[in-house]
Design a protein around this motif. Structure first.
Motif, PDB file in Angstrom:
ATOM      1  N   UNK A 168       0.840  -1.203   0.000  1.00  0.00           N
ATOM      2  CA  UNK A 168       0.000   0.000   0.000  1.00  0.00           C
ATOM      3  C   UNK A 168       0.878   1.257   0.000  1.00  0.00           C
ATOM      4  N   UNK A 169       0.608   2.201  -0.917  1.00  0.00           N
ATOM      5  CA  UNK A 169       1.438   3.408  -1.021  1.00  0.00           C
ATOM      6  C   UNK A 169       0.727   4.611  -0.417  1.00  0.00           C
ATOM      7  N   UNK A 170       1.537   5.588  -0.036  1.00  0.00           N
ATOM      8  CA  UNK A 170       0.969   6.849   0.460  1.00  0.00           C
ATOM      9  C   UNK A 170       0.589   7.729  -0.718  1.00  0.00           C
ATOM     10  N   UNK A 171      -0.555   8.384  -0.596  1.00  0.00           N
ATOM     11  CA  UNK A 171      -1.004   9.295  -1.660  1.00  0.00           C
ATOM     12  C   UNK A 171      -1.065  10.718  -1.124  1.00  0.00           C
ATOM     13  N   UNK A 172      -0.389  11.614  -1.818  1.00  0.00           N
ATOM     14  CA  UNK A 172      -0.455  13.032  -1.474  1.00  0.00           C
ATOM     15  C   UNK A 172      -1.233  13.750  -2.569  1.00  0.00           C
ATOM     16  N   UNK A 173      -2.239  14.528  -2.173  1.00  0.00           N
ATOM     17  CA  UNK A 173      -3.038  15.254  -3.175  1.00  0.00           C
ATOM     18  C   UNK A 173      -3.033  16.735  -2.851  1.00  0.00           C
ATOM     19  N   UNK A 174      -2.824  17.550  -3.872  1.00  0.00           N
ATOM     20  CA  UNK A 174      -2.955  18.986  -3.687  1.00  0.00           C
ATOM     21  C   UNK A 174      -4.119  19.433  -4.563  1.00  0.00           C
ATOM     22  N   UNK A 175      -4.902  20.370  -4.064  1.00  0.00           N
ATOM     23  CA  UNK A 175      -6.060  20.840  -4.842  1.00  0.00           C
ATOM     24  C   UNK A 175      -6.836  21.850  -4.022  1.00  0.00           C
ATOM     25  N   UNK A 176      -7.921  22.333  -4.602  1.00  0.00           N
ATOM     26  CA  UNK A 176      -8.716  23.313  -3.864  1.00  0.00           C
ATOM     27  C   UNK A 176      -9.629  22.614  -2.857  1.00  0.00           C
ATOM     28  N   UNK A 177      -9.798  23.279  -1.722  1.00  0.00           N
ATOM     29  CA  UNK A 177     -10.859  22.910  -0.773  1.00  0.00           C
ATOM     30  C   UNK A 177     -11.721  24.164  -0.757  1.00  0.00           C
ATOM     31  N   UNK A 178     -12.956  24.013  -1.207  1.00  0.00           N
ATOM     32  CA  UNK A 178     -13.657  25.209  -1.677  1.00  0.00           C
ATOM     33  C   UNK A 178     -15.122  25.256  -1.281  1.00  0.00           C
ATOM     34  N   UNK A 179     -15.712  26.429  -1.585  1.00  0.00           N
ATOM     35  CA  UNK A 179     -17.172  26.549  -1.588  1.00  0.00           C
ATOM     36  C   UNK A 179     -17.618  26.599  -3.043  1.00  0.00           C
ATOM     37  N   UNK A 180     -18.650  25.829  -3.365  1.00  0.00           N
ATOM     38  CA  UNK A 180     -19.232  25.852  -4.711  1.00  0.00           C
ATOM     39  C   UNK A 180     -20.700  26.260  -4.614  1.00  0.00           C
ATOM     40  N   UNK A 207      -8.804   2.970   1.473  1.00  0.00           N
ATOM     41  CA  UNK A 207      -8.194   2.651   2.748  1.00  0.00           C
ATOM     42  C   UNK A 207      -6.663   2.734   2.689  1.00  0.00           C
ATOM     43  N   UNK A 208      -6.185   3.820   2.118  1.00  0.00           N
ATOM     44  CA  UNK A 208      -4.744   4.054   2.009  1.00  0.00           C
ATOM     45  C   UNK A 208      -4.438   5.361   2.746  1.00  0.00           C
ATOM     46  N   UNK A 209      -3.203   5.620   3.116  1.00  0.00           N
ATOM     47  CA  UNK A 209      -2.907   6.918   3.728  1.00  0.00           C
ATOM     48  C   UNK A 209      -3.014   8.037   2.681  1.00  0.00           C
ATOM     49  N   UNK A 210      -3.958   8.971   2.899  1.00  0.00           N
ATOM     50  CA  UNK A 210      -4.166  10.086   1.962  1.00  0.00           C
ATOM     51  C   UNK A 210      -3.954  11.401   2.699  1.00  0.00           C
ATOM     52  N   UNK A 211      -3.146  12.271   2.153  1.00  0.00           N
ATOM     53  CA  UNK A 211      -2.959  13.600   2.747  1.00  0.00           C
ATOM     54  C   UNK A 211      -3.317  14.661   1.720  1.00  0.00           C
TER      55      UNK A 211
END
Ligand code: AMP
Length: 308
Positions: free
Chosen positions: A1-13, A41-45
């Motif tokens: 199982x690999x770690x996943x790093x995600x960058x993106x907006x956390x927003x109001x729509x 079920x993986x580590x997501x940040x």
């Protein structure tokens, strides 16, 4: 199982579709990627930024799904990114009414120490310079870098987009945007041109018409599941990307053959996302429902024909 790093907006729509209209609700590319990938079920940040107006309950909800939000900066005196769009009868296309960058304008992402060794990195829809800064903070080179973008950034930051594309393995992009980025109408030729810009794999999303995966001379098509009711397509693209990355992180296999399965998972998750407004369906979704729907995908495309 690999770690996943995600960058993106956390927003109001604020969204309007033929089926209704919402006030400001939870949205953002990072939010949808996080919710979709956390199902594996993986580590997501997530790395993002919000203003003091952002309810803590939304971050608590993400944490309850196992999403690490240490990298979501809260700027108390600032306002959260706001996007508003309207879909017409053809839910495959939309008009953006408002994009207020707010706290995103001067956003300098900080990757938490615990995710600097992530092996899969999803550069969600954001300013390409921000996407680049995330790559610069990592320890070493991740196993796979996936990038999603949209016409807004092609119009406003094309040079930076080209720079970051050189460091990307997979791009997920919709058909209209693939044509804009490449200047080619044929999606086959568009994929070739985009391939020359950096990404070895090109995923072209075609909304309710499915998605195409290109790599060198290989091509694969995943359908979208025809649904009786589509309420709101917002976030479907990000959910697709989150499903794609989540599956690859879970299986730790980045071969073309496994990427085919990953885009089926992406399509599968996107088919849930559109069933309700905003993040509502993704918040209630469980993995068993996802597995059950896989059979429908298989039945839709499997046929037995004799080749001479
Ligand atoms: P999708 O429908 O998958 O393309 O993604 C929709 C989400 O993208 C919405 O929740 C928006 O908050 C977010 N969004 C809209 N415009 C932008 C932008 N220019 N940059 C980053 N995220 C955006």
């Amino acid at each position: 199982m690999s770690k996943l790093l995600a960058v993106g907006t956390v927003a109001f729509d604020a969204i309007e579709t033929p089926f209704g209209k919402t006030d400001k609700i939870l949205g953002g590319s990072g939010t949808f990627v996080g919710l979709a990938s956390s199902l594996f079920d993986i580590p997501v940040g997530i790395v993002s930024v919000v203003g003091g107006d952002f309810p803590k309950a939304h971050l608590d909800m993400m944490n309850s799904k196992g999403i690490n939000t240490e990298g979501v900066e809260v700027i108390e005196e600032g306002k959260t990114f706001f996007w508003s769009g309207v879909y017409h009868n053809d839910m495959n296309s939309r008009d953006t009414l408002v994009t207020e960058l707010n706290v995103l304008e001067n956003f300098e992402p900080v990757v938490p120490e615990s995710f600097k060794d992530a092996s899969i990195v999803m550069l969600g829809n954001l300013h390409p310079a921000t996407q680049m800064s995330v790559l610069d903070q990592l320890n070493g080179t991740p196993k796979l870098v996936v990038l999603d973008t949209m016409n807004f950034w092609m119009d406003s930051a094309l040079e930076d987009l080209h720079k970051v594309l050189k460091r990307v393995d997979v791009i997920t992009i919709n058909d209209e945007e693939a044509r804009q980025l490449s200047g080619e109408y044929s999606l086959l030729n568009a994929a070739k041109k985009i391939h020359e810009m950096g990404p070895k794999y090109v995923v072209i999303k075609k909304g309710e018409h499915g998605a195409l995966l290109f790599n060198d001379h290989n091509m694969f098509f995943a359908p979208a599941l025809p649904l009786a009711s589509v309420f709101d397509p917002t976030g479907a693209g990000d959910t697709f990307a989150g499903g794609f990355c989540g599956y690859l992180a879970k299986t730790e296999d980045i071969s073309f053959a496994n990427m085919k399965n990953a885009i089926i998972y992406g399509s599968n998750l996107a088919s849930f996302c559109v069933e309700k407004f905003g993040t509502e369906r993704m918040e209630s979704l469980n993995f068993q429902e996802v597995e059950n729907r896989l059979q429908a995908f298989r039945d839709l495309t499997q046929f037995d024909i004799k080749l001479s």
